[in-house]
Design a protein around this motif. Structure first.
Motif: not given
Length: 238
Positions: A66, A68, A70, A75-80, A100, A102
């Motif tokens: 996984t 992310w 942050i 605030t966490k944003t999952e990355l595709k 940020y 990673i």
């Protein structure tokens, strides 16, 4: 007999080296609000120039990770991610200023039996981080690996890196830390009683910090018993 011993030693080293791979992430250390930021995920041995292909068996064995981004507020944003030749590519767009982090995590790796190399039967847990600075407000990186090892960048001086190594949210004292640069240059350090370690950046180059921890806890993963968990974290500094 001597020739056979040398051949065996080379084979053993190659086998241990393949197990000693680590995952790391690379991204531009400077970001801009509203501008897309690329992130790359690698697997191999940077200082040896060994980077696995994404369609190879080695990388396929660790592809269930996984990733992310942050921000400074947590605030966490999952990355595709999308597979390229020898890395996975992701992208995110910073929405505000600050630091940020990673974060890559991979606790979904099959059990490995290395008893014939006197290393035992173990499960691997990979973790990796990178720092992106957006604007002038510089914060510490996030430490978000409650089930394993991580490093937190708490640097305060330019060209001097100060990190805190933690295992399950607690400072990891007297733990070996390796700093890798290209062309096989390596420096070995040891954390102090509070898990801190510091080093300078003498060259304008890529640095990868790696530290590991052997958790002597047996268990079962995918119906396979293991004797311990080998934790590894890599922090990339560009």
């Amino acid at each position: 007999m001597k020739k056979q011993f040398i051949i065996f030693s080379i084979m053993l080293l190659a086998s241990i080296q393949s197990f000693a791979h680590y995952m790391w992430v690379e991204t531009n250390t400077i970001g801009t609000v509203g501008k897309p930021q690329q992130v790359k995920v690698f697997f191999g041995e940077y200082t040896y120039g060994e980077i696995e292909e994404t369609n190879g068996d080695a990388f396929k064995s660790v592809q269930q990770f996984t990733l992310w981004a942050i921000d400074a507020d947590g605030t966490k944003t999952e990355l595709k991610t999308t597979a390229k030749d020898n890395y996975y590519l992701a992208e995110f767009t910073p929405k505000n200023n600050g630091t940020y982090t990673i974060v890559l995590d991979n606790n979904n790796i099959d059990v490995i039996d290395y008893t014939k190399y006197n290393f035992g039967i173990f499960k691997t847990h990979y973790h990796a981080i990178a720092k992106v600075q957006v604007g002038k407000k510089d914060n510490h990186t996030a430490a978000v690996n409650p089930n394993g090892i991580t490093v937190k960048d708490v640097s305060e001086k330019e060209n001097t890196v100060k990190l805190q190594v933690m295992f399950k949210n607690k400072a990891l004292a007297k733990n070996e830390v390796k700093v890798y640069v290209a062309d096989l240059w390596t420096k070995t350090l040891t954390t102090d009683e509070n898990g801190f370690v510091s080093f300078d950046l003498p060259w304008d180059n890529k640095y990868i910090v790696e530290t590991t921890y052997k958790e002597e806890t047996p268990g079962n993963y995918n119906n396979k018993e293991y004797e311990f968990i080998w934790h590894c974290v890599a922090y990339t500094i560009l």
